[in-house]
Design an enzyme around this catalytic site. Structure first.
Site, PDB file in Angstrom:
ATOM      1  N   ASP A  46       8.761   4.568  11.515  1.00 48.87           N
ATOM      2  CA  ASP A  46       7.672   4.364  10.064  1.00 48.87           C
ATOM      3  C   ASP A  46       6.874   3.191  10.472  1.00 48.87           C
ATOM      4  O   ASP A  46       6.615   2.322   9.926  1.00 48.87           O
ATOM      5  CB  ASP A  46       8.730   3.980   8.688  1.00 48.87           C
ATOM      6  CG  ASP A  46       7.694   4.129   7.730  1.00 48.87           C
ATOM      7  OD1 ASP A  46       6.372   4.502   7.815  1.00 48.87           O
ATOM      8  OD2 ASP A  46       8.109   3.808   6.476  1.00 48.87           O
ATOM      9  N   ASP A  95       2.875  11.309   2.878  1.00 49.87           N
ATOM     10  CA  ASP A  95       3.519   9.949   3.009  1.00 49.87           C
ATOM     11  C   ASP A  95       2.741   8.834   2.573  1.00 49.87           C
ATOM     12  O   ASP A  95       1.617   8.822   2.751  1.00 49.87           O
ATOM     13  CB  ASP A  95       4.182  10.030   4.510  1.00 49.87           C
ATOM     14  CG  ASP A  95       4.897   8.449   4.733  1.00 49.87           C
ATOM     15  OD1 ASP A  95       5.747   8.314   4.148  1.00 49.87           O
ATOM     16  OD2 ASP A  95       4.633   7.576   5.364  1.00 49.87           O
ATOM     17  N   HIS A 105       2.296   5.442  12.083  1.00 51.56           N
ATOM     18  CA  HIS A 105       0.854   5.371  11.496  1.00 51.56           C
ATOM     19  C   HIS A 105       0.042   4.708  12.307  1.00 51.56           C
ATOM     20  O   HIS A 105       0.715   3.610  12.910  1.00 51.56           O
ATOM     21  CB  HIS A 105       1.016   4.366  10.056  1.00 51.56           C
ATOM     22  CG  HIS A 105       2.288   5.051   9.055  1.00 51.56           C
ATOM     23  ND1 HIS A 105       1.488   6.082   8.019  1.00 51.56           N
ATOM     24  CD2 HIS A 105       3.391   4.992   8.691  1.00 51.56           C
ATOM     25  CE1 HIS A 105       2.659   6.222   7.312  1.00 51.56           C
ATOM     26  NE2 HIS A 105       3.741   5.505   7.674  1.00 51.56           N
ATOM     27  N   LEU A 106      -0.748   5.314  12.845  1.00 48.62           N
ATOM     28  CA  LEU A 106      -1.837   4.970  13.948  1.00 48.62           C
ATOM     29  C   LEU A 106      -2.889   4.253  13.319  1.00 48.62           C
ATOM     30  O   LEU A 106      -3.991   3.787  13.833  1.00 48.62           O
ATOM     31  CB  LEU A 106      -2.041   5.799  14.941  1.00 48.62           C
ATOM     32  CG  LEU A 106      -0.859   6.219  15.562  1.00 48.62           C
ATOM     33  CD1 LEU A 106      -1.310   7.297  16.741  1.00 48.62           C
ATOM     34  CD2 LEU A 106       0.034   5.013  16.176  1.00 48.62           C
ATOM     35  N   HIS A 134      -0.210  -3.481  10.062  1.00 41.30           N
ATOM     36  CA  HIS A 134      -1.148  -4.012   9.120  1.00 41.30           C
ATOM     37  C   HIS A 134      -2.027  -5.289   9.584  1.00 41.30           C
ATOM     38  O   HIS A 134      -1.109  -5.786  10.318  1.00 41.30           O
ATOM     39  CB  HIS A 134      -0.464  -4.464   7.793  1.00 41.30           C
ATOM     40  CG  HIS A 134       0.181  -3.637   6.951  1.00 41.30           C
ATOM     41  ND1 HIS A 134      -0.774  -2.596   6.264  1.00 41.30           N
ATOM     42  CD2 HIS A 134       1.214  -3.067   6.604  1.00 41.30           C
ATOM     43  CE1 HIS A 134       0.128  -1.579   5.642  1.00 41.30           C
ATOM     44  NE2 HIS A 134       1.253  -1.963   5.734  1.00 41.30           N
ATOM     45  N   HIS A 184       8.501  11.642   1.385  1.00 42.16           N
ATOM     46  CA  HIS A 184       8.717  10.360   1.083  1.00 42.16           C
ATOM     47  C   HIS A 184       9.169  10.400  -0.112  1.00 42.16           C
ATOM     48  O   HIS A 184       8.498  10.585  -1.144  1.00 42.16           O
ATOM     49  CB  HIS A 184       7.519   9.535   1.196  1.00 42.16           C
ATOM     50  CG  HIS A 184       7.351   8.265   0.724  1.00 42.16           C
ATOM     51  ND1 HIS A 184       6.912   6.884   1.680  1.00 42.16           N
ATOM     52  CD2 HIS A 184       7.723   7.838  -0.410  1.00 42.16           C
ATOM     53  CE1 HIS A 184       7.104   6.122   0.713  1.00 42.16           C
ATOM     54  NE2 HIS A 184       7.569   6.550  -0.820  1.00 42.16           N
ATOM     55  N   ASN A 220       8.353  -0.214   2.458  1.00 44.93           N
ATOM     56  CA  ASN A 220       8.760   0.843   1.270  1.00 44.93           C
ATOM     57  C   ASN A 220       9.291   1.864   2.035  1.00 44.93           C
ATOM     58  O   ASN A 220       8.452   2.461   3.038  1.00 44.93           O
ATOM     59  CB  ASN A 220       7.370   1.375   0.406  1.00 44.93           C
ATOM     60  CG  ASN A 220       7.718   2.593  -0.453  1.00 44.93           C
ATOM     61  OD1 ASN A 220       8.749   3.011  -0.283  1.00 44.93           O
ATOM     62  ND2 ASN A 220       6.595   3.050  -0.787  1.00 44.93           N
TER      63      ASN A 220
HETATM   64 ZN   LIG Z   1       6.782   6.705   3.653  1.00 45.06          ZN
END
Ligand SMILES: [Zn+2]
Length: 476
Positions: free
Chosen positions: A348, A162, A71-72, A352, A189, A321
């Site tokens: 993953d 996702d 996740h970027l 944050h 997911h 998660n």
């Molecule tokens: Zn996920």
């Protein structure tokens, strides 16, 4: 090398007497490499006296790693990560290719969003190759399919909602049928939101003692069962349909995949470093590896009775998660990786902002900033005798490349250590350790439960597509 800038062509590099690992030829051993003008000019395997003293616990040369699930945060949440910082973090972790998830704001449900993210990657100057997943449904809302054909034509490597499962079985069926025409995978997911609403930590002893709402194993297992049933129904009409289950975390879900593969279904899956090496005890304050939390019979040792709790409980850096599971499930995840049920390790990577983690446990954002620690965590498992080195490297290279197929690109992860190709490799000293600190992490996301810990495996150099991706300040 000392003065070389990130992104510059690596004109000359000689690595002598290192342990080479090439999962394409399934070979490892003492060797040497020579890079000239950004190309891997020679790969020599040493024998006899020349090889003496070269050990897998020292300097390693691996193909550049591939992470198929990151996740970027750009566009929409650039305070948590940008494409530029995410790619810098990837290079620090030894990754030369990453595939970004579409749950940005706006979601990558439209080729224009893909173009925008690609422009950010080009502007970053990073040589790390950025691949992009598209959303399965418009705005990931689970109501109607996104423009899948346009996204496929725009180069999306996979499709995912996702953050959540594809909402309904009929949407999943239609997406599998449609994408089957392209042979592109859906990255699912697997989570039944009805079973996990309000859940905070893996349902078990730790959650019960801490008073956290339990996150049942069935929340993953039932979702995987649904997905496999839909896949089985679709395959006769769409033989090239492909389902990829991402970040599986439980023994029953992995057993379902094991059986589905044996039955010939076109399913693949990945597991994360944190689900194989960390456990729900970390939420209570334990900091031992998953394999240290089991007794000789494979039963979970009581961290309270063991005196294993060394940090404050309710650490939100360990909230993710799916949640960190019990040590028995972590052992099943590791076993699935060793036996090939899990095709890949994916991080993953979920950076944050501090403000989204510095709150009470139940309200804290889910996710671990993990791309910079993934290789070290796997090397810890290797050092503990829990994972063969070749298998670990394959899970970060050829395994994920096979999941993506033709769209994985032609870098080290897919080609291996091949003479004549652009140099795409990582040099890591497995015998050296580094301390995970906020400063050490290139990611803007400092949300790692490994902060403060010494890990084995210092990445010295990452060469991506013949260009410099990362270089350790202390490396010669
Ligand atoms: Zn996920």
């Amino acid at each position: 090398m000392a003065e070389l800038a990130i992104g510059a062509v690596v004109e000359r590099l000689d690595i002598e007497r290192a342990w080479l690992v090439d999962p394409v030829s399934w070979r490892e051993g003492p060797g040497e490499i020579v890079v000239r003008g950004g190309r891997l000019e020679s790969v020599s395997w040493l024998r006899g006296a020349a090889a003496r003293g070269v050990r897998p616990g020292g300097m390693l040369v691996l193909p550049g790693l591939l992470d198929i699930h990151v996740h970027l945060r750009e566009p929409g949440n650039e305070d948590a990560e940008t494409v530029a910082t995410g790619l810098a973090a990837a290079a620090h972790g030894g990754f030369t290719t990453v595939a970004a998830m579409p749950n940005t704001s706006p979601a990558a449900d439209d080729p224009a969003v893909l173009a925008r993210v690609r422009a950010a990657a080009a502007a970053s100057g990073s040589p790390v190759e950025l691949l992009l997943h598209g959303a399965v449904t418009a705005a990931r809302a689970g109501e109607r399919l996104a423009a899948l054909g346009e996204l496929a034509d725009a180069g999306a490597v996979g499709f995912s909602d996702d953050g959540a499962a594809v909402k309904t079985a009929v949407l999943l069926r239609n997406a599998l049928l449609y994408l089957g025409a392209f042979g592109l995978p859906i990255f699912e997911h697997a989570e039944d939101p009805g079973l996990t609403a309000g859940a905070e930590a893996h349902e078990g002893v730790v959650a019960a003692i801490l008073g956290l709402r339990g996150w049942p194993v069935a929340g993953e297992e039932t979702a995987v069962a649904r997905d496999l049933a839909v896949l089985a129904a679709v395959v006769p009409d769409a033989p090239a349909a492909r389902l990829h289950l991402t970040h599986l975390s439980t023994a029953p879900a992995l057993d379902l995949v094991r059986r589905a593969k044996a039955a010939g279904l076109p399913v693949t899956c990945d597991v994360t470093p944190h689900h194989l090496a960390l456990t729900d005890e970390w939420v209570a304050g334990a900091r031992r590896w998953s394999w240290e939390a089991l007794d000789g019979d494979g039963a979970v040792r009581d961290p309270w009775a063991d005196g294993a709790l060394v940090a404050h409980p309710y650490a939100t850096a360990a909230k993710v998660n799916p949640p960190l599971r019990s040590a028995e499930h972590a052992a099943a995840v590791l076993a699935a990786l060793v036996d090939g049920t899990a095709d890949a390790v994916a991080t993953d990577h979920a950076p944050h902002r501090a403000v989204d983690k510095e709150t009470e446990f139940g309200l804290a954002a889910n996710g671990i900033s993990g791309i910079e620690t993934a290789l070290s965590v796997l090397l810890a498992a290797v050092a503990a005798g829990r994972l063969p080195l070749l298998r670990a490297v394959a899970a970060l290279t050829t395994g994920p490349a096979a999941v993506l197929g033709a769209r994985a690109g032609r870098r080290g992860a897919a080609r291996g250590l091949v003479e004549g190709a652009p140099a795409d490799l990582v040099v890591v000293d497995a015998g050296d350790r580094w301390t995970v600190t906020a400063d050490a992490l290139r990611s803007l996301g400092k949300n790692s439960p490994l902060l403060g810990r010494d890990l084995p495996g210092r990445v010295l150099l990452t060469v991506a597509g013949g260009r410099l991706g990362y270089r350790d300040a202390g490396a010669a």
